[in-house]
Structure formats: C-alpha cells, structure tokens
Design a protein around this motif. Structure first.
Motif, PDB file in Angstrom:
ATOM      1  N   ILE A  63      -9.259   5.724  16.133  1.00  6.23           N
ATOM      2  CA  ILE A  63      -8.643   4.600  16.855  1.00  6.23           C
ATOM      3  C   ILE A  63      -8.412   4.971  18.315  1.00  6.23           C
ATOM      4  CG2 ILE A  63      -6.562   3.181  17.030  1.00  6.23           C
ATOM      5  CD1 ILE A  63      -6.397   3.349  13.942  1.00  6.23           C
ATOM      6  N   GLN A  64      -7.933   6.197  18.555  1.00  5.81           N
ATOM      7  CA  GLN A  64      -7.699   6.627  19.930  1.00  5.81           C
ATOM      8  C   GLN A  64      -9.004   6.780  20.712  1.00  5.81           C
ATOM      9  OE1 GLN A  64      -5.185  10.138  19.819  1.00  5.81           O
ATOM     10  NE2 GLN A  64      -3.331   8.902  19.599  1.00  5.81           N
ATOM     11  N   GLU A  65     -10.079   7.124  20.019  1.00 11.83           N
ATOM     12  CA  GLU A  65     -11.385   7.210  20.681  1.00 11.83           C
ATOM     13  C   GLU A  65     -11.892   5.831  21.097  1.00 11.83           C
ATOM     14  OE1 GLU A  65     -13.925   9.020  17.834  1.00 11.83           O
ATOM     15  OE2 GLU A  65     -12.888  10.954  17.886  1.00 11.83           O
ATOM     16  N   GLN A  66     -11.603   4.829  20.275  1.00 11.46           N
ATOM     17  CA  GLN A  66     -12.151   3.493  20.502  1.00 11.46           C
ATOM     18  C   GLN A  66     -11.298   2.631  21.419  1.00 11.46           C
ATOM     19  OE1 GLN A  66     -15.249   2.725  19.179  1.00 11.46           O
ATOM     20  NE2 GLN A  66     -15.146   4.895  18.611  1.00 11.46           N
ATOM     21  N   ASP A  76       0.759   3.642  10.996  1.00 17.33           N
ATOM     22  CA  ASP A  76      -0.137   4.569  10.318  1.00 17.33           C
ATOM     23  C   ASP A  76      -1.589   4.120  10.462  1.00 17.33           C
ATOM     24  OD1 ASP A  76       1.877   6.342   9.709  1.00 17.33           O
ATOM     25  OD2 ASP A  76       2.244   5.499   7.736  1.00 17.33           O
ATOM     26  N   ALA A  77      -2.509   5.012  10.066  1.00 14.40           N
ATOM     27  CA  ALA A  77      -3.921   4.789  10.395  1.00 14.40           C
ATOM     28  C   ALA A  77      -4.871   5.103   9.248  1.00 14.40           C
ATOM     29  CB  ALA A  77      -4.288   5.638  11.620  1.00 14.40           C
ATOM     30  N   GLY A  78      -4.343   5.362   8.048  1.00  8.80           N
ATOM     31  CA  GLY A  78      -5.225   5.636   6.921  1.00  8.80           C
ATOM     32  C   GLY A  78      -5.764   7.054   6.917  1.00  8.80           C
ATOM     33  N   LEU A  79      -6.572   7.351   5.906  1.00  9.09           N
ATOM     34  CA  LEU A  79      -7.042   8.713   5.659  1.00  9.09           C
ATOM     35  C   LEU A  79      -8.107   9.185   6.640  1.00  9.09           C
ATOM     36  CD1 LEU A  79      -7.247  11.278   3.863  1.00  9.09           C
ATOM     37  CD2 LEU A  79      -8.882  10.012   2.442  1.00  9.09           C
ATOM     38  N   ASP A  80      -9.023   8.296   7.026  1.00  8.64           N
ATOM     39  CA  ASP A  80     -10.167   8.756   7.806  1.00  8.64           C
ATOM     40  C   ASP A  80     -10.730   7.638   8.666  1.00  8.64           C
ATOM     41  OD1 ASP A  80     -11.497   7.123   5.987  1.00  8.64           O
ATOM     42  OD2 ASP A  80     -12.147   8.804   4.737  1.00  8.64           O
ATOM     43  N   MET A 106      -9.671  -3.600   0.938  1.00 12.01           N
ATOM     44  CA  MET A 106      -8.491  -3.560   1.816  1.00 12.01           C
ATOM     45  C   MET A 106      -8.098  -5.000   2.186  1.00 12.01           C
ATOM     46  SD  MET A 106      -8.043  -1.726   5.546  1.00 12.01           S
ATOM     47  CE  MET A 106      -8.047  -0.040   4.957  1.00 12.01           C
ATOM     48  N   LYS A 107      -6.987  -5.469   1.652  1.00 11.59           N
ATOM     49  CA  LYS A 107      -6.517  -6.823   1.931  1.00 11.59           C
ATOM     50  C   LYS A 107      -5.593  -6.811   3.152  1.00 11.59           C
ATOM     51  CE  LYS A 107      -6.443  -8.374  -2.907  1.00 11.59           C
ATOM     52  NZ  LYS A 107      -5.567  -8.895  -3.995  1.00 11.59           N
ATOM     53  N   PHE A 108      -5.733  -7.834   3.995  1.00 13.57           N
ATOM     54  CA  PHE A 108      -4.864  -7.995   5.155  1.00 13.57           C
ATOM     55  C   PHE A 108      -3.896  -9.126   4.848  1.00 13.57           C
ATOM     56  CE2 PHE A 108      -4.406  -9.370   9.793  1.00 13.57           C
ATOM     57  CZ  PHE A 108      -3.506  -8.353  10.083  1.00 13.57           C
ATOM     58  N   ILE A 109      -2.604  -8.793   4.734  1.00 10.15           N
ATOM     59  CA  ILE A 109      -1.609  -9.733   4.217  1.00 10.15           C
ATOM     60  C   ILE A 109      -0.531  -9.983   5.264  1.00 10.15           C
ATOM     61  CG2 ILE A 109       0.130 -10.100   2.407  1.00 10.15           C
ATOM     62  CD1 ILE A 109      -1.559  -8.194   0.642  1.00 10.15           C
ATOM     63  N   GLN A 110      -0.244 -11.266   5.518  1.00  4.89           N
ATOM     64  CA  GLN A 110       0.823 -11.626   6.451  1.00  4.89           C
ATOM     65  C   GLN A 110       2.144 -11.716   5.708  1.00  4.89           C
ATOM     66  OE1 GLN A 110       0.025 -15.029   8.915  1.00  4.89           O
ATOM     67  NE2 GLN A 110       1.832 -14.688  10.204  1.00  4.89           N
ATOM     68  N   LEU A 111       3.184 -11.084   6.266  1.00  7.51           N
ATOM     69  CA  LEU A 111       4.493 -11.016   5.620  1.00  7.51           C
ATOM     70  C   LEU A 111       5.542 -11.867   6.329  1.00  7.51           C
ATOM     71  CD1 LEU A 111       4.574  -7.156   5.015  1.00  7.51           C
ATOM     72  CD2 LEU A 111       3.956  -8.933   3.369  1.00  7.51           C
ATOM     73  N   SER A 112       5.391 -12.056   7.624  1.00  4.77           N
ATOM     74  CA  SER A 112       6.315 -12.870   8.410  1.00  4.77           C
ATOM     75  C   SER A 112       5.536 -13.403   9.612  1.00  4.77           C
ATOM     76  CB  SER A 112       7.523 -12.044   8.870  1.00  4.77           C
ATOM     77  OG  SER A 112       7.148 -11.139   9.888  1.00  4.77           O
ATOM     78  N   LYS A 148     -12.002   2.121  10.793  1.00  3.35           N
ATOM     79  CA  LYS A 148     -13.033   1.133  11.151  1.00  3.35           C
ATOM     80  C   LYS A 148     -12.755  -0.209  10.485  1.00  3.35           C
ATOM     81  CE  LYS A 148     -17.012   4.171  12.032  1.00  3.35           C
ATOM     82  NZ  LYS A 148     -18.344   4.590  11.536  1.00  3.35           N
ATOM     83  N   LYS A 149     -12.365  -0.171   9.210  1.00  2.00           N
ATOM     84  CA  LYS A 149     -12.064  -1.406   8.488  1.00  2.00           C
ATOM     85  C   LYS A 149     -10.887  -2.137   9.115  1.00  2.00           C
ATOM     86  CE  LYS A 149     -13.815   0.235   4.020  1.00  2.00           C
ATOM     87  NZ  LYS A 149     -13.447   0.627   2.635  1.00  2.00           N
ATOM     88  N   VAL A 150      -9.889  -1.382   9.521  1.00  2.00           N
ATOM     89  CA  VAL A 150      -8.705  -1.979  10.154  1.00  2.00           C
ATOM     90  C   VAL A 150      -9.082  -2.656  11.467  1.00  2.00           C
ATOM     91  CG1 VAL A 150      -6.555  -1.407  11.342  1.00  2.00           C
ATOM     92  CG2 VAL A 150      -6.992  -0.495   9.059  1.00  2.00           C
ATOM     93  N   ILE A 151      -9.805  -1.945  12.315  1.00  2.00           N
ATOM     94  CA  ILE A 151     -10.207  -2.507  13.610  1.00  2.00           C
ATOM     95  C   ILE A 151     -11.059  -3.757  13.402  1.00  2.00           C
ATOM     96  CG2 ILE A 151     -11.615  -2.091  15.666  1.00  2.00           C
ATOM     97  CD1 ILE A 151     -10.670   0.821  15.586  1.00  2.00           C
ATOM     98  N   SER A 152     -11.968  -3.694  12.438  1.00  3.21           N
ATOM     99  CA  SER A 152     -12.837  -4.838  12.144  1.00  3.21           C
ATOM    100  C   SER A 152     -12.033  -6.060  11.713  1.00  3.21           C
ATOM    101  CB  SER A 152     -13.846  -4.461  11.059  1.00  3.21           C
ATOM    102  OG  SER A 152     -14.630  -5.562  10.685  1.00  3.21           O
ATOM    103  N   GLN A 153     -11.035  -5.835  10.842  1.00  4.61           N
ATOM    104  CA  GLN A 153     -10.195  -6.945  10.368  1.00  4.61           C
ATOM    105  C   GLN A 153      -9.385  -7.544  11.512  1.00  4.61           C
ATOM    106  OE1 GLN A 153      -9.698  -8.478   7.374  1.00  4.61           O
ATOM    107  NE2 GLN A 153      -9.645  -6.990   5.713  1.00  4.61           N
TER     108      GLN A 153
END
Length: 297
Positions: free
Chosen positions: A73-76, A32-36, A1-7, A41-46
């Motif tokens: 995400i809502q739990e955390q 959006d929040a992905g499949l599961d 999962m790459k985190f890319i800046q667009l602007s 977790k990966k998003v929050i970590s990044q």
C-alpha cells in the motif's frame, strides 16, 4: 473478501483477517492491511471500484497477518501511517517478531516467513491513547494490550475496530490456546471493552457484532478456563517447563508440529504462567540446569 458498510462513515473488509475502513470527506483510512500484497491489492481494487479514497493507514499491532500488506500500500499510494510507539519498533524492524519468539536468538530461516515477518514499513506518527484526526474526522485510540505489547483499537462513529483484543467465538475455539503475551493485560483489555460505549465492534478475526459484549465475555471466560487448567496441572514438587507445554497442548488437542507453531504456543502458555506467578500461586525454579514450574500451595 466482502466489503461491508457499518455506518455512514465506517466499513470493513470481512476476511480471515478483517481490515477496517473509515471515510472522511476526501480522505480515507484503512485499519490494518492484511497478510500480504495479495490482500492489499484486493482492498485497493475494492476501494477504487467504490470510488473511495485511501490516504491514511492505521496499524493496530505488529503481527504480520495485520501489517503484511502495508508495504505494498505504501509503495502504491502516499498514505500517512499511524501506529503505537511499541508496535512501530517492530513494524520498522520486522525481524524482531521471529527474534523474540526464538528466545532472542537469530531466527532460523524457517521462522522468517510471511506469517511471522512482514516487510518493513514507515510509520509517520506514533500514537498513544487519545483523540486523533484525519481529514475532517476524529477517531479515538484505545490501548488494548495483552495480545501484543501495545495494541491499539480504533473507535469512530460508534464503531470499534478492536483488533485482536478479542476473537469471534468460532475463531476463539478454533485457536484452542489463544496467542497472548500477557494474560493479566488481556483480561484487563477485555474488561475495558465491556465498559466502552459503542454501537458495534469488528474483531481482528470474526464477524462484526452489534452485541459484541457477549462475545467479549465468552473470551474472558475462556482465558480464565485456560488459566485454571494450567494451574491444576502444577504440583509442589515441580514439572519441567517443556512437559507443561506438552500437557497443555494434549489437553487442548493442539498439534504443534512445526517449530513456528510450537513457539507461538510456548509464548501463550508462558503468558498464562506469568499471571499465576504474579499472583504468587506458582513459581519457576531451576533444577539440574532445567527449568521447572511448581505450585506454591
């Protein structure tokens, strides 16, 4: 999962299902929040690694691959969540998705999986088209129905998060018969994308493109091709509906071997047929307690 800046303020997580992110001062919004929960977790970590805030969540549409990670995400975190009224009904009651796919009958256990039914989530604000704010930043909600009942795109700082209103070319051809619920609205939404002034767009599936309108045109042409293929199969005497599904799957080399896959293709093919019926080119008829489709020309 790459985190890319667009602007200056817009980013996205490039993955099988893309996730957008907008920063606004001390606030940050996921689109959006992905499949599961693993994706979430990966998003929050990044975001934590990059010292970026997460205070808001926008769900573009209620398909499990786009909201399945939202409950985690809502739990955390105390995130304020946006969605359209129509999509919020399913987000709060996710069984509705396998329910409508299964002809409205209570879905079998095999249909109640994470790909069709994510965990329920809270929606704090139901949005329509227009301008909204989070933190110091405004964003535009753009109605893009067709793939779902009232899918919403998000436009901010010149970047359009287009959800599944269109697919990257590779993903489009991979799907073969794209999942839609309304062909007419799908084409209308694609035309709206062509009229938008944006510096680039992120589809739900596929890479960010500055020149995204060429890909949008490819999507529109592809849907018209599917419609034409379907119309050519029909005869004045009529064909059983299930045979129409079988014939389309054969033509597009679709292996609908599981019940869930077959139901998704059935829905999409019905959506294309509905457009032809509205145009008075074909019609449904009942014969000997069977559903047939016949051309009217």
């Amino acid at each position: 999962m790459k985190f890319i800046q667009l602007s200056e303020t817009c980013y996205y997580f490039e993955s099988a299902v893309n996730i957008g992110y907008i920063k606004s001062g001390e606030s940050g919004m996921l689109i959006d929040a992905g499949l599961d929960r693993q994706a979430a977790k990966k998003v929050i970590s990044q975001l934590e690694k990059n010292e970026l805030p997460l205070t808001h969540l926008f769900i573009t549409h209620a398909h499990a691959d786009h909201y399945g990670g939202a409950s985690y995400i809502q739990e955390q975190l105390a995130v304020y969540t946006f969605a359209s009224k129509e999509e919020a009904a399913i987000l709060r009651n996710p069984v509705l998705e396998p329910l409508y796919l299964f002809h409205g009958a209570l879905p079998l256990p095999e249909l109640r999986n994470k790909f069709l039914e994510g965990p329920p989530i809270a929606v704090d604000e139901e949005v329509t088209e227009g301008t909204y704010w989070f933190g110091e930043q405004s964003f535009e909600c753009i109605a893009l129905p067709g793939h779902s009942l009232m899918q919403m795109g998000v436009l901010s700082d010149g970047i359009l998060y287009a959800a599944d209103s269109y697919f990257g070319a590779e993903q489009l051809f991979k799907h073969k018969i794209p999942y839609i619920i309304d062909a007419e609205e799908t084409l209308h939404s694609l035309n709206r994308l062509l009229e938008l002034n944006a510096a680039g767009a992120v589809p739900g599936h596929g890479a960010f493109e500055a020149s995204f309108k060429d890909t949008v045109k490819v999507n529109a042409s592809y849907h018209l091709k599917v419609l034409d293929s379907l119309e050519k199969k029909l005869t004045p005497s009529g064909i059983p509906f299930d045979e129409v599904i079988q014939s389309m799957c054969e033509e597009y080399d679709v292996a609908a071997e599981r019940l869930s896959s077959w139901l998704l293709y059935r829905t999409a093919i019905t959506a294309y047929l509905t457009k032809l019926i509205k145009e008075e080119k074909v019609e449904f008829i009942i014969r000997d307690a069977m559903l047939f489709v016949r051309s009217k020309n």
